[in-house]
Each structure stands twice: as C-alpha cells, then as structure tokens.
Write an enzyme that holds these catalytic residues in place. Structure first.
Site, PDB file in Angstrom:
ATOM      1  N   GLY A   8       0.867  -1.180   0.000  1.00 38.05           N
ATOM      2  CA  GLY A   8       0.000   0.000   0.000  1.00 38.05           C
ATOM      3  C   GLY A   8       0.900   1.224   0.000  1.00 38.05           C
ATOM      4  CB  ALA A   9       2.794   2.847  -2.580  1.00 36.41           C
ATOM      5  NE  ARG A  87      -9.798   4.498  13.239  1.00 34.49           N
ATOM      6  CZ  ARG A  87      -9.964   5.589  13.972  1.00 34.49           C
ATOM      7  NH1 ARG A  87     -11.067   5.773  14.650  1.00 34.49           N
ATOM      8  NH2 ARG A  87      -9.007   6.500  14.050  1.00 34.49           N
ATOM      9  CG  HIS A 174      -6.821   2.594  16.112  1.00 36.97           C
ATOM     10  ND1 HIS A 174      -6.349   3.757  16.667  1.00 36.97           N
ATOM     11  CD2 HIS A 174      -6.907   2.824  14.784  1.00 36.97           C
ATOM     12  CE1 HIS A 174      -6.148   4.639  15.707  1.00 36.97           C
ATOM     13  NE2 HIS A 174      -6.489   4.105  14.554  1.00 36.97           N
TER      14      HIS A 174
HETATM   15  P1  NAD Z   1      -4.446   5.725   0.700  1.00 36.53           P
HETATM   16  O1  NAD Z   1      -5.742   5.621  -0.001  1.00 36.53           O
HETATM   17  O2  NAD Z   1      -3.618   6.943   0.521  1.00 36.53           O
HETATM   18  O3  NAD Z   1      -3.534   4.468   0.280  1.00 36.53           O
HETATM   19  C1  NAD Z   1      -3.993   3.147   0.233  1.00 36.53           C
HETATM   20  C2  NAD Z   1      -3.286   2.442  -0.902  1.00 36.53           C
HETATM   21  O4  NAD Z   1      -3.601   1.043  -0.856  1.00 36.53           O
HETATM   22  C3  NAD Z   1      -3.732   2.941  -2.288  1.00 36.53           C
HETATM   23  O5  NAD Z   1      -2.613   3.475  -2.981  1.00 36.53           O
HETATM   24  C4  NAD Z   1      -4.277   1.697  -2.973  1.00 36.53           C
HETATM   25  O6  NAD Z   1      -4.004   1.645  -4.364  1.00 36.53           O
HETATM   26  C5  NAD Z   1      -3.549   0.604  -2.214  1.00 36.53           C
HETATM   27  N1  NAD Z   1      -4.151  -0.724  -2.341  1.00 36.53           N
HETATM   28  C6  NAD Z   1      -5.474  -1.072  -2.330  1.00 36.53           C
HETATM   29  N2  NAD Z   1      -5.603  -2.409  -2.485  1.00 36.53           N
HETATM   30  C7  NAD Z   1      -4.343  -2.915  -2.593  1.00 36.53           C
HETATM   31  C8  NAD Z   1      -3.819  -4.228  -2.754  1.00 36.53           C
HETATM   32  N3  NAD Z   1      -4.623  -5.299  -2.832  1.00 36.53           N
HETATM   33  N4  NAD Z   1      -2.475  -4.381  -2.825  1.00 36.53           N
HETATM   34  C9  NAD Z   1      -1.644  -3.302  -2.746  1.00 36.53           C
HETATM   35  N5  NAD Z   1      -2.090  -2.039  -2.587  1.00 36.53           N
HETATM   36  C10 NAD Z   1      -3.419  -1.843  -2.512  1.00 36.53           C
HETATM   37  O7  NAD Z   1      -4.753   5.475   2.239  1.00 36.53           O
HETATM   38  P2  NAD Z   1      -3.815   5.833   3.479  1.00 36.53           P
HETATM   39  O8  NAD Z   1      -4.136   7.175   3.982  1.00 36.53           O
HETATM   40  O9  NAD Z   1      -2.407   5.504   3.109  1.00 36.53           O
HETATM   41  O10 NAD Z   1      -4.365   4.781   4.557  1.00 36.53           O
HETATM   42  C11 NAD Z   1      -4.143   3.396   4.364  1.00 36.53           C
HETATM   43  C12 NAD Z   1      -4.884   2.576   5.410  1.00 36.53           C
HETATM   44  O11 NAD Z   1      -4.329   2.847   6.693  1.00 36.53           O
HETATM   45  C13 NAD Z   1      -6.393   2.897   5.525  1.00 36.53           C
HETATM   46  O12 NAD Z   1      -7.094   1.701   5.774  1.00 36.53           O
HETATM   47  C14 NAD Z   1      -6.463   3.786   6.752  1.00 36.53           C
HETATM   48  O13 NAD Z   1      -7.720   3.765   7.368  1.00 36.53           O
HETATM   49  C15 NAD Z   1      -5.395   3.148   7.605  1.00 36.53           C
HETATM   50  N6  NAD Z   1      -4.844   3.973   8.676  1.00 36.53           N
HETATM   51  C16 NAD Z   1      -4.684   3.378   9.886  1.00 36.53           C
HETATM   52  C17 NAD Z   1      -4.153   4.062  10.939  1.00 36.53           C
HETATM   53  C18 NAD Z   1      -3.959   3.372  12.273  1.00 36.53           C
HETATM   54  O14 NAD Z   1      -3.716   4.028  13.267  1.00 36.53           O
HETATM   55  N7  NAD Z   1      -4.044   2.057  12.337  1.00 36.53           N
HETATM   56  C19 NAD Z   1      -3.813   5.416  10.778  1.00 36.53           C
HETATM   57  C20 NAD Z   1      -3.963   6.009   9.530  1.00 36.53           C
HETATM   58  C21 NAD Z   1      -4.488   5.270   8.470  1.00 36.53           C
END
Ligand code: NAD
Length: 310
Positions: A8-9, A87, A174
């Site tokens: 996930g980039a 969430r 969380h």
């Molecule tokens: P984002 O949309 O910027 O990035 C997500 C990326 O995942 C996208 O580039 C997408 O193309 C990629 N993706 C989707 N399916 C995929 C797959 N099968 N294989 C590879 N890549 C894939 O989102 P973000 O802001 O980077 O957030 C990412 C995740 O982290 C979200 O679920 C968000 O809710 C979560 N998050 C969690 C916390 C925490 O505290 N746990 C904090 C912030 C964000």
C-alpha cells in the site's frame, strides 16, 4: 539490512517508506496494486538523495512477489476513511483486500513479522493472523500507540510543555472504542490529576478519541498520515534495534482480562522477535466495562468478516 516491505503505497505507506529509509532502519520495498504508483514514489524518493546527502534503499513495484523473504511486512493497503465514514464502514472492503495480501505474505514471507495498519486495525490484524497462520507474537497491529501520542500531544498543549515529558497509556480497540487511561498518565513521573482537574481531563480524553475523525473531516478526503507513519517507524525501529521497548500494539489475547481469540490494543514489549511480552495494566470496574463494550463490538465485526477466514 532488514528487508521491510510496505504493501500500500498511499499516504501512510509512502510516508512510512520515507521515514524508514531516511532513518536507515532498513531497505524498503514499496508495493501498490495501482500500476505505476509505487514506482513513481520510488523515483521521487531517489531523486531526493543528492539533496539530503543520503542513500535511499528503496524499491517500488506493483509486483507483490517482490516482498519475498522480507523480515518485516507492513500492510497499509486499503481504503482510507472519508468524512462521515466510521472505521467500521470500511470493514468489508478492507477485509477483502487484506485477505488477498495476507495470502501472499503467507506464500512469500514465511518467517516475517507482520504489522497491520489498515483499518479497522484490530479486525484486520485478526484476519491476517488467521490467514497467515503465523505465531501471534509475529502478527500485530498499529493503532493505540498513535492514540497515546495524540493523547500526550493534547495534554502537552493544555499544559504548555513538551509532549516528550508526557507518558500516556491507551488500551482497547483503535477507534471510537479506545480507552485512554488518565489514571496511569504521568508527567515526568507525576500523576496527571496534579496538573489538570477532572473536567479538563475528560475534555482531553474526548478530544483524543475524536482526533482521527477531526483530521478526516478537516482533510475532506483521506485520513491522517504524518503521525501514523511516525507510529509505524517507531514500532519497526523497536524490532530492528531489538529495543524490547513498551509500545501499545494490537495483540492477540490469550487470557488477558479473561479474553481469548481476539486482537486488542495493549502495551507490549517489542523486540527482534516481535511481541516479547504483553503487559496489561490493571483496570478498575468502570474501565473494564468500557473495554468489554468494545470487545463485544469487535466480536460482532469478526463474525461479519468470518467468511474471509473460512
Ligand atoms: P491511501 O488511499 O492513501 O492508500 C492506500 C493504498 O492502498 C492505495 O494506494 C491503494 O491503491 C492501495 N491498495 C489497495 N488495495 C491494494 C492491494 N490489494 N495491494 C496493494 N495495494 C493496494 O490510504 P492511506 O491514507 O495511506 O491509509 C491506508 C490505510 O491505513 C487505511 O485503511 C487507513 O484507514 C489506515 N490507517 C490506519 C491508521 C492506524 O492508526 N491504524 C492510521 C492512519 C491510516
């Protein structure tokens, strides 16, 4: 050097990559299924080397097989929350994505530590644990260390001092069900209630619980990424440097608070082998009731995604 893959980039994954390579914590493989995205971020990162006077060990690809034999895999793939979206709304979509990714981790990285970040993190960590079949100390989630950092920052702002002086504890799931514990919060060893009255403390607790949603609403699209990526780097550093430091992570419970077969945020010692010890703080009956309420919700959500496990 540790091989660390970030799947996930997007905002969180890209920034986590920057933090890990610039702090020389390891070499990073950034993977995204969106063609070109991870490669573009790799090129952009590499172009900054001559400016920062650092060598960046980073690869960007849409080929998931490149994660092969990573020592650490971080899952940041999925949809981010949109305004008005909880969430939990993300549950089904992100469970589908996690199912596919966890299957690949099992196939290509048989002995890696897996850190799940995608939300809802406690559920998706459970799903990843079940699908990979890895030992529980090697699969955990990032979430409450971010909440604890937010809690510390808000207290520091209230008291006009550095957040580095504030030691907070947050446990539980969380999200809206998190349980900040002001009772265990200290400023240089002194109890928080010596500085703030009960009303102020409950205000700061409320702001902590709502901080993620506040950022989502202000951004208009997507969710927080600066502090989340810092929380990821903090955990990875503890593993790579074998620090055995206490960090709040979503961990698999096996009897703590009489709970089993669930992932929940608790302080744990993090070192080279992952979770080396879980240290659940003692809770009073009121706190236990809050925790049990979110456990009930988590169990309901696990049932919703059970089809992705079986
Ligand atoms: P984002 O949309 O910027 O990035 C997500 C990326 O995942 C996208 O580039 C997408 O193309 C990629 N993706 C989707 N399916 C995929 C797959 N099968 N294989 C590879 N890549 C894939 O989102 P973000 O802001 O980077 O957030 C990412 C995740 O982290 C979200 O679920 C968000 O809710 C979560 N998050 C969690 C916390 C925490 O505290 N746990 C904090 C912030 C964000």
């Amino acid at each position: 050097m540790y091989k660390i893959s970030i799947i996930g980039a997007g905002n969180v994954g890209g920034l986590a990559a920057l933090r890990l390579i610039s702090e020389r914590i390891g070499e990073v493989v950034l993977v995204d299924k969106l063609k070109g995205l991870a490669e573009a971020k790799m090129l952009d990162l590499k172009d900054s080397q001559a400016l920062t006077k650092q060598d960046y060990y980073v690869k960007g690809t849409d080929d998931i097989t490149q994660i092969k034999d990573s020592e650490i895999v971080i899952i940041t793939a999925g949809l981010a929350r949109q305004p008005g979206m909880s969430r939990e709304d993300l549950l089904i979509k992100n469970a589908q994505i996690t199912q596919e990714i966890a299957g690949n981790i099992k196939k290509f990285c048989t002995s890696s530590i897996v850190i799940v970040v995608s939300n809802p993190v406690d559920i998706l960590t459970y799903l990843t644990f079940k699908i990979t079949g890895f030992k529980p100390h090697k699969v955990f989630g990032m979430g409450i260390s971010l909440d604890a950092a937010r809690f510390a920052n808000l207290i520091a702002e209230e008291l006009n001092l550095s957040p580095n002086l504030v030691e907070t504890v947050v446990v539980g799931s969380h999200g809206e069900g998190m349980l900040p514990l002001p009772r265990l919060t200290k400023i240089r060893g002194v109890d928080l209630d010596k500085f703030l009255d009960a009303e102020k403390i409950s205000q700061v607790v409320k702001m902590t619980v709502e901080r993620g949603a506040q950022i989502v609403s202000l951004l208009g699209s997507g969710s927080a990424y600066f502090a989340p990526s810092a929380a990821i780097a903090d955990i990875v550093k503890a593993i790579v440097k074998d620090e055995k430091r206490l960090i709040g992570v979503s961990c698999y419970l096996n009897g703590e608070y009489n709970l089993k077969d669930i992932y929940l945020g608790l302080p744990a010692r993090i070192g080279r082998s992952g979770i080396e010890q879980i240290i659940p703080p003692e809770l009073n009956s009121e706190e236990e009731a809050v925790l049990n309420k979110s456990v009930k919700k988590l169990r309901e959500h696990i049932e919703v995604i059970r089809k992705f496990i079986d």
